[in-house]
Design a protein around this motif. Structure first.
Motif, mmCIF file in Angstrom:
data_model
loop_
_atom_site.group_PDB
_atom_site.id
_atom_site.type_symbol
_atom_site.label_atom_id
_atom_site.label_comp_id
_atom_site.label_asym_id
_atom_site.label_seq_id
_atom_site.Cartn_x
_atom_site.Cartn_y
_atom_site.Cartn_z
ATOM 1 N N ASP A 108 0.812 -1.221 0.000
ATOM 2 C CA ASP A 108 0.000 0.000 0.000
ATOM 3 C C ASP A 108 0.845 1.271 0.000
ATOM 4 N N ARG A 109 2.179 1.130 0.032
ATOM 5 C CA ARG A 109 3.040 2.307 -0.110
ATOM 6 C C ARG A 109 3.221 2.697 -1.583
ATOM 7 N N LEU A 110 2.815 1.820 -2.490
ATOM 8 C CA LEU A 110 2.904 2.131 -3.916
ATOM 9 C C LEU A 110 1.636 2.868 -4.345
ATOM 10 N N PRO A 111 1.755 4.112 -4.807
ATOM 11 C CA PRO A 111 0.572 4.824 -5.290
ATOM 12 C C PRO A 111 0.118 4.234 -6.631
ATOM 13 N N PRO A 112 -0.977 4.730 -7.177
ATOM 14 C CA PRO A 112 -1.331 4.329 -8.542
ATOM 15 C C PRO A 112 -0.160 4.551 -9.494
ATOM 16 N N VAL A 113 -0.040 3.681 -10.479
ATOM 17 C CA VAL A 113 1.101 3.686 -11.394
ATOM 18 C C VAL A 113 0.662 4.221 -12.754
ATOM 19 N N ILE A 114 1.547 4.982 -13.378
ATOM 20 C CA ILE A 114 1.408 5.346 -14.790
ATOM 21 C C ILE A 114 2.693 4.917 -15.494
ATOM 22 N N VAL A 115 2.566 4.192 -16.592
ATOM 23 C CA VAL A 115 3.733 3.860 -17.409
ATOM 24 C C VAL A 115 4.047 5.102 -18.233
ATOM 25 N N THR A 116 5.102 5.805 -17.861
ATOM 26 C CA THR A 116 5.422 7.099 -18.453
ATOM 27 C C THR A 116 6.309 6.993 -19.686
ATOM 28 N N GLU A 117 6.940 5.836 -19.909
ATOM 29 C CA GLU A 117 7.678 5.578 -21.145
ATOM 30 C C GLU A 117 7.663 4.088 -21.437
ATOM 31 N N ASN A 118 7.455 3.765 -22.708
ATOM 32 C CA ASN A 118 7.650 2.414 -23.213
ATOM 33 C C ASN A 118 7.715 2.516 -24.730
ATOM 34 N N GLY A 119 8.775 2.009 -25.319
ATOM 35 C CA GLY A 119 8.916 2.111 -26.757
ATOM 36 C C GLY A 119 10.170 1.421 -27.250
ATOM 37 N N CYS A 120 10.477 1.612 -28.539
ATOM 38 C CA CYS A 120 11.560 0.851 -29.164
ATOM 39 C C CYS A 120 12.070 1.585 -30.395
ATOM 40 N N SER A 121 13.293 1.283 -30.777
ATOM 41 C CA SER A 121 13.887 1.890 -31.969
ATOM 42 C C SER A 121 13.887 0.885 -33.118
ATOM 43 N N TYR A 122 13.292 1.301 -34.222
ATOM 44 C CA TYR A 122 13.310 0.529 -35.470
ATOM 45 C C TYR A 122 13.322 1.509 -36.635
ATOM 46 N N GLU A 123 13.997 1.137 -37.715
ATOM 47 C CA GLU A 123 14.000 1.938 -38.925
ATOM 48 C C GLU A 123 12.737 1.681 -39.737
ATOM 49 N N GLY A 124 12.425 2.621 -40.635
ATOM 50 C CA GLY A 124 11.401 2.392 -41.631
ATOM 51 C C GLY A 124 10.050 2.988 -41.293
ATOM 52 N N LEU A 125 9.325 3.343 -42.348
ATOM 53 C CA LEU A 125 7.986 3.885 -42.185
ATOM 54 C C LEU A 125 6.960 2.786 -41.938
ATOM 55 N N ASP A 126 7.154 1.630 -42.557
ATOM 56 C CA ASP A 126 6.245 0.499 -42.337
ATOM 57 C C ASP A 126 6.811 -0.324 -41.180
ATOM 58 N N ASP A 127 6.683 0.218 -39.989
ATOM 59 C CA ASP A 127 7.399 -0.289 -38.813
ATOM 60 C C ASP A 127 6.577 -1.358 -38.082
ATOM 61 N N GLN A 128 6.428 -2.484 -38.727
ATOM 62 C CA GLN A 128 5.630 -3.565 -38.147
ATOM 63 C C GLN A 128 6.248 -4.097 -36.859
ATOM 64 N N HIS A 129 7.573 -4.045 -36.740
ATOM 65 C CA HIS A 129 8.208 -4.501 -35.501
ATOM 66 C C HIS A 129 7.793 -3.618 -34.321
ATOM 67 N N ARG A 130 7.664 -2.314 -34.555
ATOM 68 C CA ARG A 130 7.234 -1.422 -33.472
ATOM 69 C C ARG A 130 5.777 -1.712 -33.109
ATOM 70 N N ILE A 131 4.948 -1.965 -34.095
ATOM 71 C CA ILE A 131 3.558 -2.297 -33.821
ATOM 72 C C ILE A 131 3.480 -3.559 -32.963
ATOM 73 N N ALA A 132 4.253 -4.572 -33.329
ATOM 74 C CA ALA A 132 4.245 -5.810 -32.544
ATOM 75 C C ALA A 132 4.747 -5.561 -31.125
ATOM 76 N N TYR A 133 5.773 -4.722 -30.999
ATOM 77 C CA TYR A 133 6.329 -4.397 -29.684
ATOM 78 C C TYR A 133 5.266 -3.728 -28.812
ATOM 79 N N LEU A 134 4.630 -2.681 -29.332
ATOM 80 C CA LEU A 134 3.635 -1.955 -28.543
ATOM 81 C C LEU A 134 2.428 -2.830 -28.236
ATOM 82 N N ASP A 135 1.999 -3.611 -29.217
ATOM 83 C CA ASP A 135 0.874 -4.528 -28.995
ATOM 84 C C ASP A 135 1.175 -5.468 -27.828
#
Length: 441
Positions: free
Chosen positions: A343-370
Motif C-alpha cells: 500500500d506504499r505504492l501509489p497508482p502507477v502510470i507507465v510514463t515511457e515504453n517504446g523501441c527503436s526501429y527503422e522504416g515507415l512500415d514499422d511492423q516490428h514497433r507495432i508488434a512491440y507496442l501490442d
C-alpha cells in the motif's frame, strides 16, 4: 503481428505519448547552455558526431506537432520543460504557447521538470543544485499552473546517475563509478523539494518518472544471484525505496553525502507523498557475477572490476538499440513493485515504453507496442492499479549519445533535410490511433 483487438482498459485510463526538450526542441540560440551542449561538443561523445542544436526544431514547429497529437487522438502529451530555456529571457513564453495550443487541441499537458538537460553552470554533485531546482520549479508552476494539472518532477535519475556520472557515456561525462552516488541523492532531494514547491503552488497531481526493469540472475549459482540482487538495488530500489519507504536499501544510506542525521533529514523530504508513481520500462537485465573483462549488453558498457556483470538476454528478438523485446517483463515488473511496496505504492502510470526501429512500415514497433500493452493489461488483471500508458516517443529525435542513429518515433523526421525536417506518420502512428479509437468505441 497480433491481429486480436487490444483488451478494453477502464474508463478514464490515460493514453499518451512522451518526448523531452533537449531531444526535440532545437533553438539552442534561445536558451543558455546545458551539460549536453558541452558534452556533444567533445569529439567522439556522440555516435554520429551530431548535436541537438536543431533536433526536430519543435520550438518553431510545435503547432505542427500538436496537430499530430490531435490526429493521433491521445489524451495527454508528456513533454519536458528545459531549465536552460527557462533561464533565458522569455524562455517560458514558448511553454505558454505550447500549453495553450495543447489545451485548445484537447490534449492534456503533462510537463516533466527535469529530463537530463541541467544548466551547464550547475552540478548534481553539489547539494545546492537541489534547492536551485525547487526555485526553478516554483517559477514554472507559477506561470503554467493555471492550465497544467499533472506534473512530473524528474525523469530517470537512475540513468542520469549511472550513464552520466558513473560511466561517463552521457552528459556530464563523468566516470566516478560509486562516487557518483551523491548525484543520485541530490536528484532525489530535488524531487522532494520540488513536490513541496508544487504543493505550495496549488498542484494536486504530482509524480516522478523512474526507470525500472526486472533483474534476472544469469544462473542459479549463488554468485550470480548475489550480483543480480546488488544490481537490482542500484538500478531499482535505490530510487524507489527512499521515495516510497523513506529509507535507502541496507548498505547504501551510509554512502550518501553528509552525516547520518542529515541523510535522515533529507529522506523526510525525499519521501514527500506523490499522487502517482511513473514507471519507464524497456527491458529486463540479465546479471551475473563479476568478470575480468568489460561487459556489454543492451547498449550498456560496464568496465571490469564491478561487483556484477551484464549478460545478454538470450532467445529474444532485439530492437535496433540491441535491447531484448520482453513484453512479459512489464507484467513481472509491475506485479513485483506491487508485491514489494504494497500500500506504499501509489497508482502507477507507465510514463515511457517504446523501441527503436527503422522504416515507415514499422511492423516490428507495432508488434512491440501490442505486446507491451497486453502485458500491461495482464498486470492490471492481477490487481496492479495502473492509470495510464505513454509511448516513447511521438517523434524520431536526438537520441542522446546515439545521436540520430536510433529512431523511436511514431512519426518519422527527415533529418537529412534540416531546412524542412518533414514529419511523416509511420504505420505505428496509424495503428496506435486505431487502438485509441477502439478503446473509446
Amino acid at each position: 503481428m497480433a491481429t486480436n483487438p487490444i483488451p478494453q482498459f477502464p474508463p478514464g485510463f490515460l493514453w499518451g505519448v512522451s518526448t523531452s526538450a533537449h531531444q526535440i526542441e532545437g533553438a539552442a540560440d534561445k536558451r543558455t547552455p546545458s551539460v549536453w551542449d558541452a558534452f556533444t561538443a567533445e569529439p567522439g561523445r556522440v555516435r554520429d558526431g551530431s548535436t541537438a542544436a536543431v533536433a526536430c526544431d519543435h520550438y518553431h514547429r510545435h503547432r505542427e506537432d500538436v496537430a499530430l497529437l490531435a490526429g493521433l487522438g491521445v489524451d495527454a502529451y508528456r513533454f519536458s520543460v528545459s531549465w536552460p530555456r527557462v533561464d533565458s529571457p522569455g524562455g517560458l513564453d514558448f511553454y505558454d504557447r505550447l500549453v495553450d495550443d495543447l489545451c485548445a487541441a484537447g490534449v492534456r499537458p503533462v510537463p516533466t521538470l527535469f529530463h537530463w538537460d541541467l544548466p551547464a553552470r550547475l552540478d548534481w554533485l553539489d547539494r545546492d543544485t537541489a534547492a536551485r531546482f525547487a526555485a526553478y520549479v516554483s517559477v514554472v508552476a507559477d506561470r503554467l499552473g493555471d492550465r497544467v494539472s499533472r506534473w512530473i518532477t524528474l525523469n530517470e535519475p537512475a540513468e542520469h546517475t549511472l550513464l552520466g556520472h558513473a560511466l561517463g557515456v552521457h552528459a556530464p561525462g563523468r566516470r566516478l563509478l560509486f562516487d557518483a552516488l551523491p548525484a543520485a541523492h541530490h536528484q532525489l532531494l530535488a524531487h522532494g523539494l520540488a513536490v513541496r514547491a508544487l504543493r505550495a503552488a496549488g498542484a494536486a497531481d504530482i509524480g516522478i518518472a523512474n526507470s525500472h526493469g526486472p533483474t534476472w540472475p544469469a544462473s542459479d549459482e549463488a554468485a550470480d544471484r548475489e550480483a543480480a540482487e546488488f544490481y537490482d538495488v542500484l538500478l531499482n530500489r535505490l530510487f524507489a525505496d527512499p521515495l516510497l519507504l523513506g529509507r535507502y536499501p541496507d548498505g547504501v544510506g551510509e554512502l550518501m553525502p553528509g552525516t547520518a542525521e542529515r541523510v535522515a533529514s533529507d529522506l523526510e523530504v525525499i519521501a514527500e507523498p506523490v499522487d502517482w508513481y511513473g514507471v519507464n520500462y524497456y527491458a529486463p537485465a540479465r546479471v551475473g557475477a563479476p568478470q575480468e573483462a568489460a561487459t556489454d549488453a543492451g547498449g550498456v558498457h560496464l568496465p571490469s572490476g564491478l561487483p556484477f556483470s551484464l549478460r545478454p538476454v538470450e532467445g529474444r528478438p532485439l530492437t535496433d538499440s540491441g535491447w531484448p523485446v520482453v513484453p512479459e517483463g512489464l507484467t513481472e515488473l509491475l506485479t513485483g513493485l506491487s508485491d514489494h511496496y504494497g500500500d506504499r505504492l501509489p497508482p502507477v502510470i507507465v510514463t515511457e515504453n517504446g523501441c527503436s526501429y527503422e522504416g515507415l512500415d514499422d511492423q516490428h514497433r507495432i508488434a512491440y507496442l501490442d505486446g507491451h500493452i497486453r502485458a500491461l493489461h495482464r498486470a492490471m488483471e492481477a490487481g496492479v492499479d495502473v492509470r495510464g500508458y505513454f509511448v516513447w516517443s511521438l517523434l524520431d529525435n536526438f537520441e542522446w549519445a546515439e545521436g540520430y542513429t536510433r529512431r523511436f518515433g511514431l512519426v518519422h523526421v527527415d533529418f537529412a533535410d534540416p531546412a524542412r525536417l518533414t514529419r511523416t506518420p509511420k504505420a505505428s502512428y496509424g495503428w496506435f490511433r486505431d487502438v485509441l479509437r477502439a478503446q473509446r468505441a
